[in-house]
Design an enzyme around this catalytic site. Structure first.
Site, PDB file in Angstrom:
ATOM      1  N   GLU A   1       0.830  -1.210   0.000  1.00  0.00           N
ATOM      2  CA  GLU A   1       0.000   0.000   0.000  1.00  0.00           C
ATOM      3  C   GLU A   1       0.863   1.258   0.000  1.00  0.00           C
ATOM      4  OE1 GLU A   1      -0.163  -2.646   2.037  1.00  0.00           O
ATOM      5  OE2 GLU A   1      -2.116  -2.757   3.028  1.00  0.00           O
TER       6      GLU A   1
ATOM      7  N   CYS B   1      -3.040  -3.065   7.169  1.00  0.00           N
ATOM      8  CA  CYS B   1      -2.691  -3.040   8.589  1.00  0.00           C
ATOM      9  C   CYS B   1      -2.984  -1.637   9.136  1.00  0.00           C
ATOM     10  CB  CYS B   1      -1.215  -3.403   8.770  1.00  0.00           C
ATOM     11  SG  CYS B   1      -0.074  -2.129   8.165  1.00  0.00           S
TER      12      CYS B   1
END
Length: 158
Positions: free
Chosen positions: A66, A94
């Site tokens: 990401e 996360c």
């Protein structure tokens, strides 16, 4: 909603199309013996950022798929906000990546497999920007199996 067609194949939704692109990135990570997670950032129907895990190669615990894709997209646009963009990622982000998405002010996050152990959703979805829409479970089985098979192989190798 726009649908994508390829030759004689049936039309697929944008979420399926772009998650397939994120899966391609995850497979690149797998080839590099990284945890196979991939991501793409899409703006106005175009991929403007790609990334896959590079934590081992860069020896950097923050080098998640990401983060790579978000940074690439911001560089592409020449600005720090991605208000009109969608992040597609093969595994639920996360807490670190969800927090970063807050600062990028993403319009939407679409993820494949849920991560009940480390995913941000198990803590509090308020970690993302209040205007960010969240969709999970796109190509969930394919995304989850890629990660499961990676760790199965690691356990067998010990």
């Amino acid at each position: 909603m726009r649908y994508y067609t390829f030759g004689d194949e049936p039309a697929i939704s944008p979420d399926d199309f772009f998650m397939t692109e994120a899966l391609k990135e995850a497979k690149l990570a797998l080839e590099e013996d990284e945890i196979p997670i991939g991501a793409v950032v899409v703006c106005k129907g175009k991929i403007i950022g790609r990334g896959h895990n590079l934590t081992e190669r860069l020896n950097d615990v923050s080098a998640h798929a990401e983060m790579q894709a978000l940074t690439a997209a911001a560089n592409f646009l020449g600005g720090k906000y991605l208000k009109d963009c969608t992040l597609y990622v093969t595994l639920e982000p996360c807490v670190m990546c969800a927090g970063a998405s807050y600062w990028f002010q993403l319009q939407k996050i679409v993820f494949g497999a849920y991560d009940t152990r480390m995913g941000f959703g198990r803590l509090n979805q308020k970690i993302t920007h209040p205007k960010t829409l969240i969709t999970g479970g796109i190509k969930e089985n394919e995304c989850a199996e890629l990660v499961r098979s990676f760790f199965r192989g690691k356990r067998k190798g010990k």
